[in-house]
Design a protein around this motif. Structure first.
Motif, PDB file in Angstrom:
ATOM      1  N   ARG A  27       4.112  -3.502 -17.489  1.00  0.00           N
ATOM      2  CA  ARG A  27       4.289  -2.174 -16.883  1.00  0.00           C
ATOM      3  C   ARG A  27       5.623  -1.995 -16.175  1.00  0.00           C
ATOM      4  NH1 ARG A  27      -0.101   1.169 -18.580  1.00  0.00           N
ATOM      5  NH2 ARG A  27      -1.907  -0.218 -18.814  1.00  0.00           N
ATOM      6  N   SER A  28       6.373  -3.059 -15.990  1.00  0.00           N
ATOM      7  CA  SER A  28       7.693  -2.979 -15.342  1.00  0.00           C
ATOM      8  C   SER A  28       7.619  -2.324 -13.965  1.00  0.00           C
ATOM      9  CB  SER A  28       8.676  -2.205 -16.235  1.00  0.00           C
ATOM     10  OG  SER A  28       8.828  -2.832 -17.486  1.00  0.00           O
ATOM     11  N   VAL A  29       6.698  -2.795 -13.124  1.00  0.00           N
ATOM     12  CA  VAL A  29       6.604  -2.248 -11.774  1.00  0.00           C
ATOM     13  C   VAL A  29       7.603  -2.951 -10.860  1.00  0.00           C
ATOM     14  CG1 VAL A  29       4.196  -1.583 -12.059  1.00  0.00           C
ATOM     15  CG2 VAL A  29       4.744  -3.815 -11.077  1.00  0.00           C
ATOM     16  N   ASP A  30       8.051  -2.233  -9.847  1.00  0.00           N
ATOM     17  CA  ASP A  30       9.010  -2.786  -8.890  1.00  0.00           C
ATOM     18  C   ASP A  30       8.327  -3.519  -7.746  1.00  0.00           C
ATOM     19  OD1 ASP A  30      11.478  -1.606 -10.081  1.00  0.00           O
ATOM     20  OD2 ASP A  30      10.475   0.274  -9.579  1.00  0.00           O
ATOM     21  N   GLU A  31       7.167  -3.030  -7.340  1.00  0.00           N
ATOM     22  CA  GLU A  31       6.427  -3.648  -6.249  1.00  0.00           C
ATOM     23  C   GLU A  31       4.931  -3.498  -6.508  1.00  0.00           C
ATOM     24  OE1 GLU A  31       7.661  -3.185  -2.060  1.00  0.00           O
ATOM     25  OE2 GLU A  31       9.118  -1.712  -2.789  1.00  0.00           O
ATOM     26  N   ILE A  32       4.169  -4.348  -5.836  1.00  0.00           N
ATOM     27  CA  ILE A  32       2.707  -4.234  -5.833  1.00  0.00           C
ATOM     28  C   ILE A  32       2.275  -4.040  -4.392  1.00  0.00           C
ATOM     29  CG2 ILE A  32       0.519  -5.295  -6.466  1.00  0.00           C
ATOM     30  CD1 ILE A  32       2.087  -7.126  -8.389  1.00  0.00           C
TER      31      ILE A  32
END
Length: 243
Positions: A27-32
């Motif tokens: 998903r290429s997320v920057d943060e969780i």
């Protein structure tokens, strides 16, 4: 734009968390950001606690996190205290209760649900019972705890309310549930996207994990919930109760 995965209610379900981790890699997320309840219910609280601490840049304190850390939930919860140990318990107690941010020009409030909510409220409840969540000046409120995804715009004011579901103890559709928020950070007006993700995982492996661990409280209720998505717990016994 920034892509933030919003997760919650891991609840000691390691197979669900591992499925989440694999999905997030695509998903290429920057943060969780985790909205709480990383422990309790399931058999693998130390694993889900450690995973959250290693992968999340924000973790809020949920009602289970607080109840287990303070030893105030139930006399049956010694199972979780023994699993987690004193260091993890102290860390749980120190997690913040909520998080505020300005995103795409809107004031965002994130919380778990309880313990900030005196009584757990769902997104579909009467609007007048939900407006307090936006006081004094929040435009968007996101939360977890009800273990179901939901989205609600208020009629009386330009406000948005959403719940993100549960990773490890979802109700309704028994799948990993979480959301991805895409936004600009800051006060300038900008697009804002909120996408809900429903993800299958190995429920029978999760069931075997629960069946094979000794001393787990309310095992049958947990098995029902992960297999069917139907709530199975009765209110836990409070401290001091004898039955």
């Amino acid at each position: 734009m920034k892509r933030i995965a919003l997760i919650a209610d891991l609840h000691g379900n390691l197979p669900a968390v591992e499925a989440l981790e694999q999905d997030l890699k695509t998903r290429s997320v920057d943060e969780i950001w985790c909205l709480g309840d990383i422990v309790g219910k399931g058999p693998s609280s130390p694993d889900t606690f450690d995973w959250a601490m290693a992968h999340c840049s924000l973790i809020l304190r949920g009602n289970w996190d607080e109840g287990v850390a303070s030893r105030t939930f139930s006399r049956n919860d010694q199972f979780y205290y023994s699993q987690l140990g004193e260091k993890r318990m102290r860390m749980l107690a120190e997690l913040p209760l909520e998080h505020h941010a300005i995103i795409s020009g809107k004031h965002l409030r994130l919380l778990h649900g309880r313990p900030i909510m005196p009584v757990l409220q769902a997104t579909h409840e009467p609007e007048e019972e939900l407006t307090w969540l936006f006081e004094p000046d929040y435009d968007i409120v996101g939360y977890a705890d009800i273990h179901r995804p939901g989205l609600r715009s208020l009629r009386s004011a330009p406000k948005l309310l959403f719940s993100i579901g549960s990773v490890g103890n979802s109700l309704g559709l028994s799948m990993v549930q979480y959301a991805i928020l895409q936004c600009e950070m800051g006060a300038d007006p900008a697009p804002l996207d909120l996408n809900f993700i429903l993800l299958p995982y190995d429920q029978e492996r999760a069931a075997r994990d629960a069946e094979n661990v000794l001393g787990m409280p309310m095992r049958e209720a947990y098995l029902q919930e992960i297999r069917t998505g139907i709530y199975g717990r009765k209110p836990p016994l409070s401290k001091g109760k004898t039955e």
